[in-house]
Design a protein around this motif. Structure first.
Motif, short mmCIF file in Angstrom:
data_model
loop_
_atom_site.label_atom_id
_atom_site.label_comp_id
_atom_site.label_asym_id
_atom_site.label_seq_id
_atom_site.Cartn_x
_atom_site.Cartn_y
_atom_site.Cartn_z
N ALA A 24 48.61 -69.13 -9.69
CA ALA A 24 49.93 -68.65 -10.12
C ALA A 24 50.66 -69.71 -10.93
CB ALA A 24 50.77 -68.25 -8.91
N THR A 25 50.48 -70.98 -10.60
CA THR A 25 51.10 -72.06 -11.37
C THR A 25 50.59 -72.07 -12.80
OG1 THR A 25 51.38 -73.41 -9.38
CG2 THR A 25 51.43 -74.54 -11.49
N VAL A 26 49.30 -71.88 -12.96
CA VAL A 26 48.73 -71.83 -14.31
C VAL A 26 49.31 -70.65 -15.08
CG1 VAL A 26 46.61 -71.48 -15.63
CG2 VAL A 26 46.62 -73.05 -13.70
N PHE A 27 49.37 -69.48 -14.45
CA PHE A 27 49.94 -68.31 -15.11
C PHE A 27 51.42 -68.52 -15.44
CE2 PHE A 27 46.15 -66.16 -13.71
CZ PHE A 27 45.96 -65.16 -14.66
N ASN A 28 52.17 -69.13 -14.53
CA ASN A 28 53.59 -69.40 -14.77
C ASN A 28 53.78 -70.38 -15.92
OD1 ASN A 28 54.77 -67.70 -12.90
ND2 ASN A 28 54.77 -69.23 -11.28
N LEU A 29 52.93 -71.40 -15.99
CA LEU A 29 53.05 -72.36 -17.08
C LEU A 29 52.70 -71.74 -18.42
CD1 LEU A 29 51.64 -75.55 -15.35
CD2 LEU A 29 54.02 -75.09 -15.97
N VAL A 30 51.68 -70.90 -18.44
CA VAL A 30 51.33 -70.21 -19.68
C VAL A 30 52.47 -69.29 -20.11
CG1 VAL A 30 49.78 -68.46 -20.66
CG2 VAL A 30 48.84 -70.38 -19.37
N TYR A 31 53.04 -68.55 -19.15
CA TYR A 31 54.18 -67.69 -19.48
C TYR A 31 55.36 -68.51 -20.01
CZ TYR A 31 58.13 -64.54 -18.95
OH TYR A 31 59.25 -63.81 -19.19
N ASP A 32 55.62 -69.64 -19.38
CA ASP A 32 56.71 -70.50 -19.80
C ASP A 32 56.51 -70.99 -21.24
OD1 ASP A 32 59.11 -72.15 -19.30
OD2 ASP A 32 57.70 -73.82 -19.43
N PRO A 42 67.01 -72.76 -25.19
CA PRO A 42 67.60 -74.10 -25.25
C PRO A 42 67.78 -74.77 -23.89
CG PRO A 42 69.31 -72.46 -25.49
CD PRO A 42 68.01 -71.71 -25.42
N LEU A 43 67.90 -74.01 -22.82
CA LEU A 43 68.20 -74.61 -21.52
C LEU A 43 66.91 -74.92 -20.77
CD1 LEU A 43 71.15 -72.31 -20.39
CD2 LEU A 43 71.27 -74.58 -21.38
N HIS A 44 66.50 -76.15 -20.83
CA HIS A 44 65.29 -76.55 -20.15
C HIS A 44 65.56 -77.49 -18.98
CE1 HIS A 44 65.68 -80.39 -22.17
NE2 HIS A 44 65.90 -79.71 -23.28
N ASP A 45 66.82 -77.63 -18.61
CA ASP A 45 67.17 -78.54 -17.54
C ASP A 45 66.73 -78.02 -16.17
OD1 ASP A 45 68.37 -80.08 -19.45
OD2 ASP A 45 70.39 -79.31 -19.06
N LEU A 46 66.91 -76.74 -15.93
CA LEU A 46 66.63 -76.18 -14.62
C LEU A 46 65.18 -75.71 -14.49
CD1 LEU A 46 67.88 -75.46 -11.93
CD2 LEU A 46 68.51 -73.26 -12.86
N ILE A 47 64.67 -75.02 -15.48
CA ILE A 47 63.30 -74.52 -15.44
C ILE A 47 62.47 -75.34 -16.42
CG2 ILE A 47 61.81 -72.53 -15.75
CD1 ILE A 47 64.18 -70.75 -15.19
N ASN A 48 61.67 -76.23 -15.86
CA ASN A 48 60.77 -77.03 -16.68
C ASN A 48 59.42 -77.10 -15.98
OD1 ASN A 48 61.09 -78.99 -14.66
ND2 ASN A 48 62.81 -79.91 -15.75
N VAL A 49 58.50 -77.85 -16.53
CA VAL A 49 57.14 -77.89 -16.00
C VAL A 49 57.12 -78.37 -14.55
CG1 VAL A 49 54.89 -79.00 -16.25
CG2 VAL A 49 56.09 -78.17 -18.26
N SER A 50 57.85 -79.40 -14.25
CA SER A 50 57.81 -79.94 -12.89
C SER A 50 58.41 -78.98 -11.86
CB SER A 50 58.51 -81.30 -12.83
OG SER A 50 59.85 -81.18 -13.23
N THR A 51 59.50 -78.30 -12.20
CA THR A 51 60.08 -77.36 -11.24
C THR A 51 59.19 -76.13 -11.07
OG1 THR A 51 61.48 -76.37 -12.95
CG2 THR A 51 62.46 -78.09 -11.58
N ILE A 52 58.52 -75.71 -12.13
CA ILE A 52 57.61 -74.57 -12.01
C ILE A 52 56.45 -74.93 -11.08
CG2 ILE A 52 55.93 -73.15 -13.26
CD1 ILE A 52 57.87 -73.23 -15.65
#
Length: 141
Positions: A24-32, A42-52
């Motif tokens: 699921a992490t791989v799918f979420n990162l691809v979606y992101d 523009p807002l990458h403060d809350l949802i970024n690679v590390s939080t995903i």
């Protein structure tokens, strides 16, 4: 070489949740990545690679533990777990739609779309993949 046999009731669902979390992490990162390329969000403060990565790998093993608990204490644990997980996913989707991230309605809509996609992907893996992987443990063990 000695082979270890783990007979604990929580071990298999926890490992199934962890393995489902990896996928699921791989799918979420691809979606992101795809979402950010198409929208230039523009807002990458809350949802970024590390939080995903952290959120997905934290939530899905917890789903495995929930599955282990429900499967242990209820006669037909799998359908009960799937139903409760689907309801929980729908409640999370409703909660995502209530968040107002920015005064700009376009940015808020894009935030909803990004977070909604991540929530749905994680919810599907928690609802479907965890019980399936518990029954098909030869894939990851």
């Amino acid at each position: 070489m000695e082979t270890k046999n783990y007979n604990g009731h929580i071990y298999k669902p926890l490992m199934a949740g962890l393995f489902a979390g990896y996928i699921a992490t791989v799918f979420n990162l691809v979606y992101d990545v795809l979402f950010r390329e198409q929208t230039a969000f523009p807002l990458h403060d809350l949802i970024n690679v590390s939080t995903i990565i952290f959120a997905t790998l934290f939530a899905l093993p917890l789903a495995g533990v929930a599955f282990a608990f429900i499967d242990r204490y209820f006669r037909n644990g799998t359908p009960i777990y799937v139903s409760l997980s689907a309801v929980f996913t729908l409640l999370c989707v409703y909660g995502v739609l209530q968040v107002h991230r920015s005064p700009d309605p376009v940015v808020t809509t894009e935030f909803h779309e990004l977070l909604l996609g991540l929530t749905i992907i994680s919810g599907i893996f928690a609802t479907v993949a965890v019980p399936w992987l518990v029954k098909h443990q030869d894939i990851y063990m």
